[in-house]
Design a protein around this motif. Sequence first.
Motif, short mmCIF file in Angstrom:
data_model
loop_
_atom_site.label_atom_id
_atom_site.label_comp_id
_atom_site.label_asym_id
_atom_site.label_seq_id
_atom_site.Cartn_x
_atom_site.Cartn_y
_atom_site.Cartn_z
N LYS A 5 31.27 25.05 -31.44
CA LYS A 5 30.13 24.21 -31.08
C LYS A 5 28.88 25.07 -31.04
N LEU A 6 27.79 24.52 -31.54
CA LEU A 6 26.53 25.24 -31.58
C LEU A 6 25.57 24.65 -30.56
N GLU A 7 24.96 25.51 -29.76
CA GLU A 7 23.98 25.05 -28.78
C GLU A 7 22.64 24.85 -29.48
N ILE A 8 21.98 23.74 -29.17
CA ILE A 8 20.69 23.43 -29.78
C ILE A 8 19.58 24.05 -28.94
N GLN A 9 18.72 24.81 -29.56
CA GLN A 9 17.57 25.44 -28.91
C GLN A 9 16.31 24.85 -29.54
N MET A 10 15.44 24.28 -28.72
CA MET A 10 14.19 23.73 -29.23
C MET A 10 13.23 24.88 -29.52
N CYS A 50 15.68 16.82 -22.27
CA CYS A 50 16.97 17.47 -22.42
C CYS A 50 16.85 18.89 -22.97
N GLY A 51 15.69 19.20 -23.53
CA GLY A 51 15.49 20.54 -24.06
C GLY A 51 14.01 20.79 -24.30
N GLU A 76 20.28 11.84 -33.97
CA GLU A 76 21.48 11.43 -33.26
C GLU A 76 22.42 12.62 -33.16
N ILE A 77 22.84 12.90 -31.93
CA ILE A 77 23.77 14.00 -31.68
C ILE A 77 24.91 13.44 -30.85
N GLN A 78 26.13 13.55 -31.36
CA GLN A 78 27.33 13.04 -30.70
C GLN A 78 27.13 11.60 -30.24
#
Length: 106
Positions: A5-10, A50-51, A76-78
């Motif tokens: 799983k990859l963490e999303i960073q803004m 959320c970020g 759209e994410i998950q």
Amino acid sequence: MSDAKLEIQMLHDRVMVKINPEAGERRSSGGILIPATAQVAKRLSWGEVCGVGSHVRAVTVGDQVLFSADDQFEVEIQAQAYYVLRERDLHAVANTHPEHGTGLYL
């Protein structure tokens, strides 16, 4: 390809906002249910941050923000819809640590 799983960073001044699914419907002061499809004028929406990117100064994760969903990017994410917008596109922030408020509360 791995299943990691990859963490999303803004990045930069970007903010990721999650919309409450029930946010579209609302009730009038008389108790009448107004569906999300009934639009009289442009409406601003509340969402949860959320970020945030590294150059965002006025909001943090968990804040409630007021913004226009028109002309924003949706992702759209998950199976959850999010908006990605610039910090300057936010109209207001509601949080527990205000500096200068309006005297109104959510």
